[in-house]
Write a protein that holds these residues in place. Structure first.
Motif, mmCIF file in Angstrom:
data_model
loop_
_atom_site.group_PDB
_atom_site.id
_atom_site.type_symbol
_atom_site.label_atom_id
_atom_site.label_comp_id
_atom_site.label_asym_id
_atom_site.label_seq_id
_atom_site.Cartn_x
_atom_site.Cartn_y
_atom_site.Cartn_z
ATOM 1 N N GLU A 112 5.232 42.238 36.360
ATOM 2 C CA GLU A 112 5.535 41.566 35.099
ATOM 3 C C GLU A 112 6.719 42.237 34.409
ATOM 4 O O GLU A 112 6.838 43.466 34.387
ATOM 5 C CB GLU A 112 4.312 41.596 34.179
ATOM 6 C CG GLU A 112 3.148 40.782 34.726
ATOM 7 C CD GLU A 112 1.912 40.807 33.845
ATOM 8 O OE1 GLU A 112 0.954 40.067 34.145
ATOM 9 O OE2 GLU A 112 1.906 41.574 32.847
ATOM 10 N N VAL A 113 7.580 41.404 33.833
ATOM 11 C CA VAL A 113 8.765 41.876 33.117
ATOM 12 C C VAL A 113 8.771 41.233 31.735
ATOM 13 O O VAL A 113 8.807 40.006 31.611
ATOM 14 C CB VAL A 113 10.064 41.523 33.864
ATOM 15 C CG1 VAL A 113 11.275 42.032 33.086
ATOM 16 C CG2 VAL A 113 10.049 42.121 35.273
ATOM 17 N N ILE A 114 8.745 42.072 30.706
ATOM 18 C CA ILE A 114 8.768 41.566 29.331
ATOM 19 C C ILE A 114 10.203 41.277 28.923
ATOM 20 O O ILE A 114 11.091 42.116 29.084
ATOM 21 C CB ILE A 114 8.123 42.569 28.363
ATOM 22 C CG1 ILE A 114 6.651 42.798 28.735
ATOM 23 C CG2 ILE A 114 8.231 42.077 26.921
ATOM 24 C CD1 ILE A 114 5.970 43.881 27.927
ATOM 25 N N VAL A 115 10.417 40.085 28.389
ATOM 26 C CA VAL A 115 11.747 39.647 27.962
ATOM 27 C C VAL A 115 11.653 39.115 26.539
ATOM 28 O O VAL A 115 10.783 38.285 26.239
ATOM 29 C CB VAL A 115 12.308 38.556 28.898
ATOM 30 C CG1 VAL A 115 13.649 38.038 28.384
ATOM 31 C CG2 VAL A 115 12.450 39.090 30.325
ATOM 32 N N LEU A 116 12.531 39.594 25.668
ATOM 33 C CA LEU A 116 12.589 39.105 24.291
ATOM 34 C C LEU A 116 13.479 37.871 24.242
ATOM 35 O O LEU A 116 14.622 37.894 24.699
ATOM 36 C CB LEU A 116 13.147 40.193 23.356
ATOM 37 C CG LEU A 116 12.375 41.514 23.317
ATOM 38 C CD1 LEU A 116 13.104 42.524 22.436
ATOM 39 C CD2 LEU A 116 10.956 41.294 22.803
ATOM 40 N N LYS A 117 12.963 36.784 23.677
ATOM 41 C CA LYS A 117 13.724 35.546 23.604
ATOM 42 C C LYS A 117 14.062 35.216 22.143
ATOM 43 O O LYS A 117 13.239 35.503 21.269
ATOM 44 C CB LYS A 117 12.910 34.411 24.251
ATOM 45 C CG LYS A 117 12.666 34.629 25.738
ATOM 46 C CD LYS A 117 11.837 33.517 26.353
ATOM 47 C CE LYS A 117 12.612 32.236 26.500
ATOM 48 N NZ LYS A 117 13.673 32.317 27.525
ATOM 49 N N PRO A 118 15.267 34.671 21.883
ATOM 50 C CA PRO A 118 16.224 34.142 22.858
ATOM 51 C C PRO A 118 16.844 35.257 23.697
ATOM 52 O O PRO A 118 17.135 36.343 23.193
ATOM 53 C CB PRO A 118 17.285 33.455 21.994
ATOM 54 C CG PRO A 118 17.217 34.151 20.680
ATOM 55 C CD PRO A 118 15.787 34.530 20.494
ATOM 56 N N ALA A 119 17.032 34.969 24.980
ATOM 57 C CA ALA A 119 17.530 35.960 25.917
ATOM 58 C C ALA A 119 18.746 35.433 26.652
ATOM 59 O O ALA A 119 18.836 34.241 26.965
ATOM 60 C CB ALA A 119 16.451 36.331 26.924
ATOM 61 N N TYR A 120 19.665 36.331 26.935
ATOM 62 C CA TYR A 120 20.818 35.979 27.762
ATOM 63 C C TYR A 120 20.308 35.409 29.086
ATOM 64 O O TYR A 120 19.303 35.873 29.630
ATOM 65 C CB TYR A 120 21.695 37.210 27.992
ATOM 66 C CG TYR A 120 22.964 36.907 28.737
ATOM 67 C CD1 TYR A 120 23.895 36.003 28.241
ATOM 68 C CD2 TYR A 120 23.245 37.530 29.954
ATOM 69 C CE1 TYR A 120 25.065 35.715 28.927
ATOM 70 C CE2 TYR A 120 24.408 37.254 30.651
ATOM 71 C CZ TYR A 120 25.314 36.347 30.136
ATOM 72 O OH TYR A 120 26.463 36.068 30.825
ATOM 73 N N ASP A 121 21.006 34.431 29.610
ATOM 74 C CA ASP A 121 20.405 33.590 30.646
ATOM 75 C C ASP A 121 20.357 34.194 32.043
ATOM 76 O O ASP A 121 19.845 33.560 32.963
ATOM 77 C CB ASP A 121 21.094 32.224 30.693
ATOM 78 C CG ASP A 121 22.562 32.297 31.080
ATOM 79 O OD1 ASP A 121 23.101 33.407 31.197
ATOM 80 O OD2 ASP A 121 23.180 31.222 31.252
ATOM 81 N N CYS A 122 20.830 35.422 32.243
ATOM 82 C CA CYS A 122 20.757 36.004 33.586
ATOM 83 C C CYS A 122 19.480 36.801 33.819
ATOM 84 O O CYS A 122 19.148 37.130 34.963
ATOM 85 C CB CYS A 122 21.974 36.888 33.870
ATOM 86 S SG CYS A 122 21.878 38.570 33.201
ATOM 87 N N TYR A 123 18.742 37.136 32.762
ATOM 88 C CA TYR A 123 17.580 38.016 32.925
ATOM 89 C C TYR A 123 16.461 37.374 33.736
ATOM 90 O O TYR A 123 16.003 37.922 34.743
ATOM 91 C CB TYR A 123 17.009 38.429 31.558
ATOM 92 C CG TYR A 123 17.950 39.122 30.607
ATOM 93 C CD1 TYR A 123 19.079 39.806 31.063
ATOM 94 C CD2 TYR A 123 17.710 39.099 29.238
ATOM 95 C CE1 TYR A 123 19.936 40.439 30.175
ATOM 96 C CE2 TYR A 123 18.552 39.746 28.342
ATOM 97 C CZ TYR A 123 19.672 40.405 28.811
ATOM 98 O OH TYR A 123 20.515 41.027 27.925
ATOM 99 N N GLU A 124 16.009 36.228 33.269
ATOM 100 C CA GLU A 124 14.817 35.626 33.848
ATOM 101 C C GLU A 124 15.006 35.157 35.290
ATOM 102 O O GLU A 124 14.118 35.372 36.126
ATOM 103 C CB GLU A 124 14.325 34.495 32.952
ATOM 104 C CG GLU A 124 13.837 35.015 31.599
ATOM 105 C CD GLU A 124 13.524 33.914 30.609
ATOM 106 O OE1 GLU A 124 12.561 33.162 30.870
ATOM 107 O OE2 GLU A 124 14.229 33.811 29.585
#
Length: 380
Positions: A112-124
């Motif tokens: 699992e990878v936690i991502v804060l959104k809105p996020a730059y589009d390359c992360y996910e």
């Protein structure tokens, strides 16, 4: 041929869509985040000189030593860190390649990878391609502040990585000292890797300082920092950046990096190693872009758009709920077609495409362009 896409929900990016529409409509393009002015001719000359001197074959896999040395000297001086040029840094083909390689190095199926959104589009996409699971946390407009209790609650035994971005694209917000202390406390006694996207580190305004994870030993020991010469020196087309991490993490990164790109543009590395000798080239950027921000905000003073002044990056979020209840995607297209100015709708970066009626404008443009943009927006 039959195949199953690893990214079935990924199509053309909003950046390409809006830039294409801006071109077709002859609109001012304040959508895609690249400078509207040239880079320093002195830097161009240094690249030419390096090519003339014969630096045209493969560079060393981690990058030339002198450039790694200059970057670690700069970072250690600014943030009180102790990165070593021989083991803790790799020169990359921009920050996006660094981010993809970091994720590919450590994320396995089910992680699992936690991502804060809105996020730059390359992360996910990087997480998904490697079989990981994105755990999104939505930041709420208009402040986009992190709720650290929500972050702590999102951590499970499967959490392998947490991605942060400060200064933040697209919102123009920054993480402050209290945020970093909270994050340090949450990650203590875990094996979670922190990926800190700091490509706008030299664009922080109003007397505040950039809170790099390099400042915090409890974060630094578990972190990759990614940075971009393209953002710092107005050379986004060169695709040159770097990543910093403790030796044990960097060794693993380089195992993948060497089979990904191996090395990056050799003459540019020699040029940048000389260009970095003058710290004014990056230390004056905050003042430069703060003035750009202020020109843009002064120009839209008479408009019906609402805003909180950007705290960093070269992006400004504008709210338009006082103008229309149209979706941000439709309103952005309307602005481009009818008013001849292009921006980025930000719902595309949000969880479930939640629409806060906010558009992102890039103010890394000449002053006359920003003033003309203000005239247009005041007429909306």
């Amino acid at each position: 041929m039959k195949h199953t896409s690893k990214l079935p929900n990924v199509g053309t990016t909003i950046f390409s869509i809006m830039s294409k529409l801006a071109h077709e409509e002859g609109a001012l393009n304040l959508a895609q985040g690249f400078p509207g002015f040239g880079s320093d001719p002195k830097l161009h000359n240094l690249v030419s000189q390096a090519m003339a001197k014969g630096y045209n074959q493969y560079a060393p896999m981690p990058g030339i030593f002198r450039l790694r040395e200059k970057i670690t000297e700069k970072t250690n001086s600014l943030y009180g860190s102790e990165y070593a040029p021989g083991s803790d840094i790799t020169i990359t083909a921009g920050a996006t390649q660094a981010i993809f390689t970091i994720v590919s190095t450590f994320i396995r199926p089910g992680d699992e990878v936690i991502v804060l959104k809105p996020a730059y589009d390359c992360y996910e996409p990087a997480v998904i391609v490697n079989g990981g699971k994105v755990v999104p946390i939505q930041l709420k407009a208009p402040s986009y502040k992190v709720d650290w209790s929500e972050v702590a609650h999102a951590i499970t035994p499967k959490t392998k990585m947490f991605i942060i971005n400060t200064p933040h694209n697209p919102t123009g917000t920054i993480l402050e000292k209290s945020d970093m202390i909270a994050l340090e406390r949450i990650l203590k006694n875990t094996d979670i890797i922190l990926l800190s996207d700091e490509v706008y580190e030299h664009m922080v305004f109003d007397g505040k300082q950039h809170e790099s994870v390099a400042r915090y030993p409890g974060l630094r020991e578990r972190s990759f920092i990614t940075a971009s010469f393209g953002k710092t020196f107005h050379t986004t087309g060169w695709k040159l950046g770097y990543t910093l991490a403790p030796k044990e993490l960097m060794q693993e990164f380089q195992k993948v990096h060497q089979f990904n790109v191996f090395s990056v543009h050799h003459p540019s590395q020699h040029a940048l190693s000389q260009y970095l000798e003058n710290e004014k080239k990056y230390m004056q950027l905050s003042k430069f872009f703060e003035q750009k921000r202020d020109v843009f905000l002064e120009a839209i003073k008479g408009s019906r758009f609402t805003y909180t002044p950007s705290a960093g990056t070269y992006f400004q979020m504008l709210g338009y709920s006082a103008i229309t209840d149209e979706s941000d995607v439709n309103f952005a297209k309307k602005l481009t077609k009818q008013y001849k100015i292009a921006a980025i709708p930000t719902s595309v970066f949000n969880l479930h495409q939640e629409d806060y009626k906010m558009l992102r404008f890039c103010y890394a443009k000449d002053d006359d362009v920003l003033k003309r943009a203000g005239e247009i927006l005041c007429a909306v």
